[in-house]
Design a protein around this motif. Structure first.
Motif, PDB file in Angstrom:
ATOM      1  N   GLY A  21      30.820  62.370  92.420  1.00  0.00           N
ATOM      2  CA  GLY A  21      29.911  62.369  91.284  1.00  0.00           C
ATOM      3  C   GLY A  21      29.252  63.692  90.977  1.00  0.00           C
ATOM      4  N   LYS A  22      29.695  64.789  91.588  1.00  0.00           N
ATOM      5  CA  LYS A  22      29.012  66.072  91.438  1.00  0.00           C
ATOM      6  C   LYS A  22      29.693  67.021  90.453  1.00  0.00           C
ATOM      7  N   VAL A  23      30.911  66.703  90.047  1.00  0.00           N
ATOM      8  CA  VAL A  23      31.649  67.571  89.132  1.00  0.00           C
ATOM      9  C   VAL A  23      32.304  66.714  88.050  1.00  0.00           C
ATOM     10  N   ILE A  24      32.217  67.164  86.806  1.00  0.00           N
ATOM     11  CA  ILE A  24      32.916  66.526  85.688  1.00  0.00           C
ATOM     12  C   ILE A  24      33.793  67.586  85.034  1.00  0.00           C
ATOM     13  N   VAL A  25      35.072  67.253  84.805  1.00  0.00           N
ATOM     14  CA  VAL A  25      36.003  68.188  84.170  1.00  0.00           C
ATOM     15  C   VAL A  25      36.368  67.648  82.792  1.00  0.00           C
ATOM     16  N   ASP A  26      36.339  68.538  81.807  1.00  0.00           N
ATOM     17  CA  ASP A  26      36.578  68.190  80.403  1.00  0.00           C
ATOM     18  C   ASP A  26      37.824  68.943  79.928  1.00  0.00           C
ATOM     19  N   ALA A  27      38.938  68.200  79.746  1.00  0.00           N
ATOM     20  CA  ALA A  27      40.174  68.795  79.231  1.00  0.00           C
ATOM     21  C   ALA A  27      40.293  68.455  77.758  1.00  0.00           C
ATOM     22  N   ASP A  28      40.492  69.481  76.925  1.00  0.00           N
ATOM     23  CA  ASP A  28      40.462  69.221  75.492  1.00  0.00           C
ATOM     24  C   ASP A  28      41.631  69.896  74.790  1.00  0.00           C
ATOM     25  N   VAL A  29      42.155  69.208  73.772  1.00  0.00           N
ATOM     26  CA  VAL A  29      43.307  69.741  73.054  1.00  0.00           C
ATOM     27  C   VAL A  29      42.954  70.949  72.200  1.00  0.00           C
ATOM     28  N   SER A  30      41.663  71.268  72.069  1.00  0.00           N
ATOM     29  CA  SER A  30      41.293  72.471  71.327  1.00  0.00           C
ATOM     30  C   SER A  30      41.552  73.726  72.145  1.00  0.00           C
ATOM     31  N   GLY A  31      41.969  73.556  73.388  1.00  0.00           N
ATOM     32  CA  GLY A  31      42.364  74.698  74.193  1.00  0.00           C
ATOM     33  C   GLY A  31      41.427  75.033  75.323  1.00  0.00           C
ATOM     34  N   SER A  32      40.445  74.205  75.603  1.00  0.00           N
ATOM     35  CA  SER A  32      39.486  74.509  76.661  1.00  0.00           C
ATOM     36  C   SER A  32      39.629  73.532  77.826  1.00  0.00           C
ATOM     37  N   LEU A  33      39.304  74.041  79.015  1.00  0.00           N
ATOM     38  CA  LEU A  33      39.223  73.219  80.226  1.00  0.00           C
ATOM     39  C   LEU A  33      37.915  73.603  80.897  1.00  0.00           C
ATOM     40  N   MET A  34      36.944  72.691  80.820  1.00  0.00           N
ATOM     41  CA  MET A  34      35.597  72.994  81.280  1.00  0.00           C
ATOM     42  C   MET A  34      35.267  72.217  82.545  1.00  0.00           C
ATOM     43  N   LEU A  35      34.548  72.899  83.450  1.00  0.00           N
ATOM     44  CA  LEU A  35      34.025  72.238  84.653  1.00  0.00           C
ATOM     45  C   LEU A  35      32.514  72.215  84.536  1.00  0.00           C
ATOM     46  N   TYR A  36      31.942  70.996  84.567  1.00  0.00           N
ATOM     47  CA  TYR A  36      30.494  70.828  84.493  1.00  0.00           C
ATOM     48  C   TYR A  36      29.987  70.431  85.875  1.00  0.00           C
ATOM     49  N   ASN A  37      29.054  71.206  86.402  1.00  0.00           N
ATOM     50  CA  ASN A  37      28.375  70.818  87.638  1.00  0.00           C
ATOM     51  C   ASN A  37      27.281  69.819  87.277  1.00  0.00           C
ATOM     52  N   PHE A  38      27.423  68.616  87.819  1.00  0.00           N
ATOM     53  CA  PHE A  38      26.617  67.473  87.382  1.00  0.00           C
ATOM     54  C   PHE A  38      25.597  67.114  88.455  1.00  0.00           C
ATOM     55  N   ASP A  39      24.340  67.045  88.054  1.00  0.00           N
ATOM     56  CA  ASP A  39      23.284  66.557  88.951  1.00  0.00           C
ATOM     57  C   ASP A  39      23.295  65.037  88.869  1.00  0.00           C
ATOM     58  N   ASN A  40      23.982  64.402  89.821  1.00  0.00           N
ATOM     59  CA  ASN A  40      24.143  62.945  89.718  1.00  0.00           C
ATOM     60  C   ASN A  40      22.907  62.178  90.176  1.00  0.00           C
ATOM     61  N   ASP A  41      21.814  62.896  90.411  1.00  0.00           N
ATOM     62  CA  ASP A  41      20.531  62.227  90.639  1.00  0.00           C
ATOM     63  C   ASP A  41      19.772  62.103  89.315  1.00  0.00           C
ATOM     64  N   SER A  42      19.724  63.209  88.547  1.00  0.00           N
ATOM     65  CA  SER A  42      18.977  63.204  87.281  1.00  0.00           C
ATOM     66  C   SER A  42      19.842  62.864  86.080  1.00  0.00           C
ATOM     67  N   GLY A  43      21.174  63.078  86.182  1.00  0.00           N
ATOM     68  CA  GLY A  43      22.060  62.809  85.060  1.00  0.00           C
ATOM     69  C   GLY A  43      22.270  63.999  84.149  1.00  0.00           C
ATOM     70  N   HIS A  44      21.847  65.194  84.566  1.00  0.00           N
ATOM     71  CA  HIS A  44      21.967  66.383  83.730  1.00  0.00           C
ATOM     72  C   HIS A  44      23.138  67.259  84.165  1.00  0.00           C
ATOM     73  N   ILE A  45      23.751  67.920  83.177  1.00  0.00           N
ATOM     74  CA  ILE A  45      24.688  69.000  83.463  1.00  0.00           C
ATOM     75  C   ILE A  45      23.848  70.226  83.831  1.00  0.00           C
ATOM     76  N   ILE A  46      24.112  70.802  85.010  1.00  0.00           N
ATOM     77  CA  ILE A  46      23.267  71.908  85.465  1.00  0.00           C
ATOM     78  C   ILE A  46      23.948  73.259  85.301  1.00  0.00           C
ATOM     79  N   SER A  47      25.276  73.281  85.149  1.00  0.00           N
ATOM     80  CA  SER A  47      25.962  74.548  84.880  1.00  0.00           C
ATOM     81  C   SER A  47      27.351  74.248  84.344  1.00  0.00           C
ATOM     82  N   GLU A  48      27.964  75.274  83.713  1.00  0.00           N
ATOM     83  CA  GLU A  48      29.285  75.118  83.115  1.00  0.00           C
ATOM     84  C   GLU A  48      30.180  76.269  83.559  1.00  0.00           C
ATOM     85  N   ASP A  49      31.436  75.953  83.829  1.00  0.00           N
ATOM     86  CA  ASP A  49      32.430  76.979  84.140  1.00  0.00           C
ATOM     87  C   ASP A  49      33.660  76.727  83.287  1.00  0.00           C
ATOM     88  N   THR A  50      34.220  77.807  82.746  1.00  0.00           N
ATOM     89  CA  THR A  50      35.462  77.690  81.985  1.00  0.00           C
ATOM     90  C   THR A  50      36.633  77.950  82.923  1.00  0.00           C
TER      91      THR A  50
END
Length: 749
Positions: free
Chosen positions: A268-297
């Motif tokens: 529950g600590k990482v969410i990955v977003d694959a999109d046909v617009s050409g991006s692959l994003m990694l979101y570091n997820f605070d699974n206690d508060s429910g917030h995205i705390i950082s983003e990596d491309t």
């Protein structure tokens, strides 16, 4: 004490795939395709009903987002394409069986035949029978949104497996505070992309339902607890915006935004977003508060220049079984034949620079994928499977936990003639925790202590009420000792929520006092049976130590007899015992019939528990009323005794004493001229003899072996010479006594 052992009853997410979890063992997808993993390896299933959806004059393929759920034994419960739901008999559930048309929209879920993640199934926390089905609508190039149009948001439906005779159906009575749409689906947020990710909460029990909005750089996370689904989302604003490097008209470009998978790691600590617009994003997820705390491309850097590829689109994404490796699928721009058509690559999740760890697992520029990038999904066997559109097989990534050593096998998983599609069913691997008490009530006796709860799960908190008659009201399985019938309510919680999930009523039985008395131990004088008749009060059942269940008992031999009785509630118990002694079976004289030699004394005695003694014939005894006697019988005699005990029972016994003549006469001289023989006279008590005669030289001249063997004074047929001879004599008497004699005999001619 009765202790309840529970079956698994609810499901939450875990940071690893547990070997005992069979929830993801059955898959349905594509055009009537399916796989069964219950044997450990995928086996084709040919009974799936997911197929094309009739819309007006057209049949649209439903080949992307599907979901399936099985029970803890791997038996199918139901499956869905996000629009319709089929039960385990492959029949559409009654409240999810319409066609995709405006007139029957309320009889369908709000997924879409072209939605990447049209449906995901999750548990209703605290229930053994209820599930959420979350759905997202698909993209369209129309200008308005709503049913059948585009971006119709994130919805959910409640499936209750107790409905429809246990086959399950949509619970149309379920109402969320946000209100229903139609009769079977509730909107959480409008205008979302085709993406849903389920992230485990930090407390280990709750979870987050996350989605990305369309035309807004936001992630919305809805908390799911035992109280249900939160009314409002935790919203995280993103720095990243989807771009449009794809070909086509502006309307087509708009339609592509938000396609591709959104997936969470199992911890529950990482969410990955694959999109046909050409991006692959990694979101570091605070699974206690429910917030995205950082983003990596994340970038796939093409050799040899190691520059980012452009004009391509990401679609599938998955985590390895141990969460260490991220896999993604990349497809080429339809008008850019210079690059590979389909690439599968992996990233090391735990490295500092994840993009630099990118490794190609597979690349292909042929037409075997129909230039269509497809989804990937982790299976219970630890492999990651890759959809192949319009083929009767799918592919597999093996050794997926190893970022550097995983490998791809194209088309090795046969679908038994059925065709796959763009996607595979979505699964989330979760543990089964114990939330429900296995019984609604427990009947006990007053004063009895019983365990009443469930197995403990260390991540949860427990609270019972009322707690005054519980050993510890804060543990999962307390001991209850109520003084009256009491209903106990169990609340199970996390740091986010606590819910009354179940109850048990402990019923105290109505009881009566019971009493039993079998008087006293009994000695039976001379009889062969005895009827034991106890005194009772309020008995409902009887049990003797003999196994008999009658109020009275016939005793036929000496021994201890115990009676146990219970009242009708089986709570109160009373018992008593009696010793029965049949005295006629007791031997009085502690001696047996005997043979003695005349002149021999014999000792006789009676039991110490005797009271009065009378020996007969009295003339044979110095004191015939004494317990112990020493007598010297002169002749064979029948001795008897009459004795009483402290109960005045009379006992008689006797024995016979055979007095034998054990005397012997041996002559010391014989005169052979008178024809005298060596005639030994044996007494009547003689049983065995052996005697020998020797001359003065030690030569044996005679042997006798019985009382009738007499020596006539000859040896070798001639009379022996006058002189002195030696004899040896051994005698065994009938009483067992043994004697030896030796002496001289003089022969006179």
């Amino acid at each position: 004490m009765k202790r309840f052992l529970l079956l698994a009853s609810i499901f939450v997410f875990s940071s690893i795939i547990h070997a005992q979890s069979n929830r993801a063992n059955v898959w349905y997808f594509g055009e009537n395709a399916g796989l069964d993993f219950n044997s450990g390896s995928p086996t084709p299933l040919l009974d799936g009903q997911i197929d094309k959806i009739p819309v007006g004059m057209f049949n649209l393929p439903s080949l992307e987002g599907m979901a399936t759920i099985s029970d803890t034994n791997g038996n199918l419960l139901f499956y869905t394409d996000g629009i319709r739901v089929w039960d385990r008999s492959h029949t559409p559930m009654p409240n999810a069986s319409g066609t995709n048309s405006f007139s029957q929209w309320n009889l369908m879920l709000s997924g879409n035949e072209s939605s990447t993640q049209s449906a995901i199934i999750t548990p209703v926390i605290g229930s053994t029978d209820r599930y959420y089905v979350f759905t997202t609508d698909g993209s369209s190039n129309a200008d308005t949104k709503g049913p059948l149009i585009k971006w119709d948001g994130l919805h959910y439906t409640v499936i209750d497996m107790k409905l429809n005779n246990g086959l399950g159906d949509i619970d149309t009575t379920f109402i969320h505070s946000l209100g229903p749409i139609g009769v079977n689906k509730i909107t959480l947020v409008d205008s979302t992309t085709e993406k849903i990710a389920i992230a485990k909460h930090a407390n280990g029990t709750d979870y987050w339902v996350t989605t990305r909005l369309h035309f807004k750089d936001e992630i919305h996370a809805f908390l799911v607890t035992c109280k249900g689904i939160a009314d409002t989302a935790i919203i995280s604003s993103l720095n990243h915006s989807y771009n449009l490097p794809i070909d086509g008209t502006p309307a087509w470009k708009e339609a592509q935004l938000g396609r591709g998978y959104l997936k969470s790691s199992k911890d529950g600590k990482v969410i990955v977003d694959a999109d046909v617009s050409g991006s692959l994003m990694l979101y570091n997820f605070d699974n206690d508060s429910g917030h995205i705390i950082s983003e990596d491309t994340l970038q796939w850097l093409a050799a040899p220049t190691r520059t980012p590829l452009t004009g391509n689109y990401f679609f599938g994404v998955e985590f390895s079984k141990d969460d260490s490796t991220i896999y993604a699928t990349l497809g080429k721009n339809r008008n850019d034949p210079a690059v590979d058509s389909v690439i599968i690559f992996s990233f090391d999740r735990h490295t500092t620079d994840i993009s630099s760890s990118a490794r190609m697992v597979f690349g292909d520029s042929s037409s075997k994928f129909n230039t269509l990038v497809t989804g990937i999904q982790l299976a219970p066997d630890g492999n990651i499977y890759h959809a192949v559109n319009d083929k009767t097989f799918i592919s597999v990534i093996k050794n997926a936990n190893s970022h550097t050593n995983s490998f791809y096998e194209y088309g090795t998983i046969d679908l038994g003639g059925r065709q796959g599609g763009v996607g595979l069913p979505s699964f989330y691997f979760y543990e089964d925790y114990n939330y429900q008490i296995p019984s609604d009530q427990l009947t006990i006796c007053p004063g009895e202590i019983n365990d009443i709860g469930i197995e403990n799960e260390s991540l949860l908190t427990y609270s019972w009420s009322p707690g005054s008659t519980l050993g510890d009201s804060t543990i999962s399985n307390p001991q209850a000792s109520p003084n009256e019938t009491t209903t106990y309510y169990l609340s199970i919680g996390t740091s986010e929520a606590s819910c009354v999930t179940d109850s048990i009523t402990v019923i105290l039985k109505d009881t009566q006092n019971v009493f039993v008395d079998v008087i006293t131990d009994t000695v039976i004088c001379g009889d062969s049976i005895y009827n034991i008749v106890p005194l009772y009060n309020n008995p409902a059942s009887y049990l003797w130590s003999t196994g008999d269940t009658f109020p009275n008992l016939i005793a036929r031999e000496s021994g201890f007899y115990k009676i146990t009785i219970q009242d009708s509630s089986e709570c109160n118990v009373a018992s008593d015992s009696i010793q029965v002694l049949f005295e006629q079976s007791i031997k009085v004289i502690e001696a047996n019939d005997s043979i003695i030699c005349s002149g021999t004394s014999i000792a006789l005695t009676a039991p110490q528990w005797g009271k009065d003694f009378a020996w007969n014939p009295s003339t044979s005894f110095d004191n015939s009323s004494s317990r112990d006697q020493m007598m010297l019988p002169q002749t064979s005699t029948l001795i008897s005794i009459t004795m009483t005990d402290s109960f005045d029972c009379i006992y008689r016994d006797s024995l016979y004493i055979d007095v034998s003549d054990c005397n012997i006469f041996i002559p010391n001289a014989i005169n052979l001229s008178r024809s005298e023989g060596f005639n030994i006279q044996f007494g009547s008590g003689t049983e065995e003899v052996l005697w020998n005669i020797y001359d003065i030289h030690g030569e044996e001249i005679f042997i006798g072996t019985n009382v009738n063997d007499l020596w006539d004074g000859t040896y070798g047929g001639k009379k022996v010479n006058a002189g002195v001879y030696v004899y040896y004599l051994n005698i065994t008497y009938i009483n067992g006594e043994f004697r030896s004699f030796t002496g001289n005999i003089t022969i006179i001619n």
